[in-house]
Design a protein around this motif. Structure first.
Motif, mmCIF file in Angstrom:
data_model
loop_
_atom_site.group_PDB
_atom_site.id
_atom_site.type_symbol
_atom_site.label_atom_id
_atom_site.label_comp_id
_atom_site.label_asym_id
_atom_site.label_seq_id
_atom_site.Cartn_x
_atom_site.Cartn_y
_atom_site.Cartn_z
ATOM 1 N N PHE A 143 -11.592 -14.509 -24.904
ATOM 2 C CA PHE A 143 -10.532 -14.343 -23.907
ATOM 3 C C PHE A 143 -10.566 -13.000 -23.180
ATOM 4 O O PHE A 143 -10.261 -12.915 -21.983
ATOM 5 C CB PHE A 143 -9.164 -14.540 -24.561
ATOM 6 N N ARG A 144 -10.910 -11.948 -23.910
ATOM 7 C CA ARG A 144 -10.794 -10.600 -23.351
ATOM 8 C C ARG A 144 -11.588 -10.413 -22.033
ATOM 9 O O ARG A 144 -11.010 -10.026 -21.021
ATOM 10 C CB ARG A 144 -11.213 -9.593 -24.445
ATOM 11 N N PRO A 145 -12.919 -10.719 -22.033
ATOM 12 C CA PRO A 145 -13.677 -10.504 -20.790
ATOM 13 C C PRO A 145 -13.099 -11.297 -19.618
ATOM 14 O O PRO A 145 -13.049 -10.810 -18.487
ATOM 15 C CB PRO A 145 -15.094 -10.992 -21.125
ATOM 16 N N LEU A 146 -12.628 -12.462 -19.940
ATOM 17 C CA LEU A 146 -12.092 -13.362 -18.926
ATOM 18 C C LEU A 146 -10.804 -12.812 -18.303
ATOM 19 O O LEU A 146 -10.606 -12.865 -17.081
ATOM 20 C CB LEU A 146 -11.843 -14.659 -19.684
ATOM 21 N N LEU A 147 -9.950 -12.212 -19.142
ATOM 22 C CA LEU A 147 -8.681 -11.684 -18.633
ATOM 23 C C LEU A 147 -8.872 -10.406 -17.820
ATOM 24 O O LEU A 147 -7.996 -10.007 -17.053
ATOM 25 C CB LEU A 147 -7.715 -11.409 -19.798
ATOM 26 N N GLY A 148 -10.035 -9.765 -17.994
ATOM 27 C CA GLY A 148 -10.304 -8.525 -17.264
ATOM 28 C C GLY A 148 -10.795 -8.761 -15.839
ATOM 29 O O GLY A 148 -10.838 -7.838 -15.031
ATOM 30 N N GLU A 149 -11.173 -9.982 -15.532
ATOM 31 C CA GLU A 149 -11.751 -10.264 -14.208
ATOM 32 C C GLU A 149 -10.699 -10.574 -13.158
ATOM 33 O O GLU A 149 -9.657 -11.106 -13.462
ATOM 34 C CB GLU A 149 -12.646 -11.492 -14.302
ATOM 35 N N ARG A 150 -11.058 -10.301 -11.924
ATOM 36 C CA ARG A 150 -10.141 -10.574 -10.815
ATOM 37 C C ARG A 150 -10.825 -11.394 -9.744
ATOM 38 O O ARG A 150 -12.029 -11.257 -9.519
ATOM 39 C CB ARG A 150 -9.650 -9.261 -10.195
ATOM 40 N N MET A 151 -10.047 -12.249 -9.091
ATOM 41 C CA MET A 151 -10.518 -12.960 -7.910
ATOM 42 C C MET A 151 -10.101 -12.121 -6.707
ATOM 43 O O MET A 151 -8.918 -11.784 -6.574
ATOM 44 C CB MET A 151 -9.876 -14.354 -7.861
ATOM 45 N N GLU A 152 -11.062 -11.785 -5.856
ATOM 46 C CA GLU A 152 -10.774 -10.919 -4.714
ATOM 47 C C GLU A 152 -9.650 -11.522 -3.856
ATOM 48 O O GLU A 152 -9.681 -12.708 -3.531
ATOM 49 C CB GLU A 152 -12.018 -10.755 -3.825
ATOM 50 N N GLY A 153 -8.698 -10.705 -3.506
ATOM 51 C CA GLY A 153 -7.646 -11.162 -2.595
ATOM 52 C C GLY A 153 -6.477 -11.852 -3.286
ATOM 53 O O GLY A 153 -5.485 -12.186 -2.645
ATOM 54 N N VAL A 154 -6.601 -12.089 -4.597
ATOM 55 C CA VAL A 154 -5.515 -12.757 -5.332
ATOM 56 C C VAL A 154 -5.231 -11.937 -6.590
ATOM 57 O O VAL A 154 -6.042 -11.913 -7.515
ATOM 58 C CB VAL A 154 -5.906 -14.198 -5.740
ATOM 59 N N LEU A 175 -4.088 -23.692 -7.056
ATOM 60 C CA LEU A 175 -5.269 -22.986 -6.528
ATOM 61 C C LEU A 175 -5.350 -23.171 -5.022
ATOM 62 O O LEU A 175 -5.671 -22.235 -4.289
ATOM 63 C CB LEU A 175 -6.548 -23.511 -7.181
ATOM 64 N N GLU A 176 -5.049 -24.383 -4.574
ATOM 65 C CA GLU A 176 -5.119 -24.624 -3.132
ATOM 66 C C GLU A 176 -4.077 -23.791 -2.394
ATOM 67 O O GLU A 176 -4.386 -23.119 -1.402
ATOM 68 C CB GLU A 176 -4.914 -26.114 -2.841
ATOM 69 N N GLU A 177 -2.858 -23.818 -2.903
ATOM 70 C CA GLU A 177 -1.785 -23.120 -2.190
ATOM 71 C C GLU A 177 -1.887 -21.596 -2.314
ATOM 72 O O GLU A 177 -1.576 -20.886 -1.381
ATOM 73 C CB GLU A 177 -0.413 -23.584 -2.716
ATOM 74 N N LYS A 178 -2.309 -21.114 -3.498
ATOM 75 C CA LYS A 178 -2.245 -19.674 -3.759
ATOM 76 C C LYS A 178 -3.589 -18.970 -3.647
ATOM 77 O O LYS A 178 -3.644 -17.749 -3.601
ATOM 78 C CB LYS A 178 -1.651 -19.428 -5.153
ATOM 79 N N MET A 179 -4.710 -19.709 -3.687
ATOM 80 C CA MET A 179 -6.005 -19.040 -3.547
ATOM 81 C C MET A 179 -6.686 -19.456 -2.253
ATOM 82 O O MET A 179 -6.922 -18.636 -1.385
ATOM 83 C CB MET A 179 -6.901 -19.323 -4.745
ATOM 84 N N PHE A 180 -6.971 -20.773 -2.111
ATOM 85 C CA PHE A 180 -7.713 -21.219 -0.923
ATOM 86 C C PHE A 180 -6.986 -20.821 0.365
ATOM 87 O O PHE A 180 -7.583 -20.284 1.278
ATOM 88 C CB PHE A 180 -7.945 -22.728 -0.935
ATOM 89 N N LYS A 181 -5.680 -21.083 0.415
ATOM 90 C CA LYS A 181 -4.957 -20.779 1.647
ATOM 91 C C LYS A 181 -4.931 -19.281 1.912
ATOM 92 O O LYS A 181 -4.902 -18.863 3.061
ATOM 93 C CB LYS A 181 -3.541 -21.348 1.582
ATOM 94 N N ARG A 182 -4.950 -18.460 0.853
ATOM 95 C CA ARG A 182 -4.916 -17.023 1.066
ATOM 96 C C ARG A 182 -6.272 -16.494 1.495
ATOM 97 O O ARG A 182 -6.386 -15.763 2.467
ATOM 98 C CB ARG A 182 -4.451 -16.314 -0.224
ATOM 99 N N ILE A 183 -7.333 -16.890 0.779
ATOM 100 C CA ILE A 183 -8.624 -16.240 1.045
ATOM 101 C C ILE A 183 -9.514 -17.042 1.988
ATOM 102 O O ILE A 183 -10.463 -16.501 2.528
ATOM 103 C CB ILE A 183 -9.390 -15.902 -0.266
ATOM 104 N N ILE A 184 -9.240 -18.322 2.206
ATOM 105 C CA ILE A 184 -10.145 -19.114 3.046
ATOM 106 C C ILE A 184 -9.470 -19.553 4.343
ATOM 107 O O ILE A 184 -9.832 -19.105 5.422
ATOM 108 C CB ILE A 184 -10.720 -20.308 2.277
#
Lengths: 223, 223
Positions: A201-212, A112-121
């Motif tokens: 599981f279904r609703p969860l798999l449909g969601e996206r984190m912006e920028g990732v 998460l740090e390498e692939k999300m925080f570093k990308r979006i923050i």
């Protein structure tokens, strides 16, 4: 109504969401980015971490994955999360901790740090050495799932339990971040395909984190 | 008979020992240094961590502080660790996790590394910046205990619970390592004096870790 403070890639909140989905417990999602350290959120949970579950009528505040899941299991008997003897329950709790703490530390937190925080923050480049180490650790956790599933129907024994949801939640975030290689992990893969078809599981798999963006296979039951 | 794999300054094992002491559960101590990564111990617990509790007749193996304490509470009613409503139990579990995971990470793990591992294993000098940070964090945790005890008889509410034993166990290791300053923490100090007189505390305070001496006040009930 329950309000769940979470963000889409928080694996601990995903564990709670899967349990609520299994039990058919209605809830709203409240988006919370714990790294922003919002004052109102710190007033709710001084640890500053998701998940937090708030009942807006009674004002009850429940904090932390294990405490929340045990509460939901004690108050809602549908699809029990901790069945069987005291020893069987201890094995469920051992594995919920294994995946929720150890797999989190070894694999999910660094990814998460390498692939999300570093990308979006911080807008920094990911550390490729650390990424490789996390992916190697992910492979080790898949090996351990294979081993458990060689001996058992579900991860903690003969019954579907909190251990399965905790593992699937962590794994789903690793998968979203494109860091899973299923080759040589038939047991774990078959188990995960079954988990993906569970109610929460279904609703969860449909969601996206912006920028990732997740890989194309991420929300497919046939992957 | 139960065999508890532990070492004297493992705060998680101390939590289990205090709970067993309260409940009057007979057990032997087996010395285990998890950092040596002994094969036989890794076979027992692939996470390679203490505490592990083994029943040598039945062969039952219980792993992890929370799983062990919940098991002991489910199977032995004396001095209940998780009493009350589901919400009250969730608050006990939140605080057991707060002290067992957050205080451990912020305070106890870095102190053990700087003051025990570096002294007896790597023979390096402690990092004074990290020591100061850990001691500042210890002070923050005492503040939080003061705050809780301003509103409550015990840490998690009106009843003595697992939260108190988890907190006292972590605190006792910080105290052993000479990193506690009680000035301005009357509530926490009074509470800790009471905890020190509980049944499980005495044997624990009498033990020493080779090469690491505690301060003179460490085993005094009046400190």
């Amino acid at each position: 109504m329950w309000q769940l403070y979470q963000y889409p890639l928080c694996p601990h909140s995903r564990t709670v969401r899967l349990v609520m989905g299994e039990k058919g417990i209605a809830h709203n999602l409240v988006r919370e980015h714990p790294w922003e350290r919002r004052d109102e959120f710190l007033d709710l949970n001084p640890a500053g971490e998701t998940p937090v579950l708030v009942e807006d009528r009674s004002g009850d505040v429940l904090i932390g994955t294990q405490a929340i899941c045990e509460y939901l299991d004690e108050t809602n008997p549908k699809t029990p999360m901790l069945e069987g003897s005291a020893a069987a329950r201890a094995e469920v709790r051992r594995l919920a901790d294994w995946f929720g703490r150890k797999m989190w530390q070894d694999v999910v937190a660094p990814l998460l740090e390498e692939k999300m925080f570093k990308r979006i923050i911080s807008r920094a480049s990911p550390d490729t050495v650390r990424l490789r180490e996390s992916m190697r650790a992910a492979n080790g956790h898949l090996d351990y799932m294979d081993y458990l599933l060689d001996h058992r129907r579900w991860l903690a024994g003969s019954r579907l339990s909190l251990a399965d949801f905790a593992a699937a939640a962590q794994l789903s975030v690793v998968d979203y971040l494109g860091a899973l290689d299923w080759r040589g992990h038939e047991n774990a893969k078959n188990w995960y395909a079954v988990m993906k078809s569970r109610p929460g599981f279904r609703p969860l798999l449909g969601e996206r984190m912006e920028g990732v963006a997740p890989p194309a296979h991420y929300d497919k039951v046939d992957f």
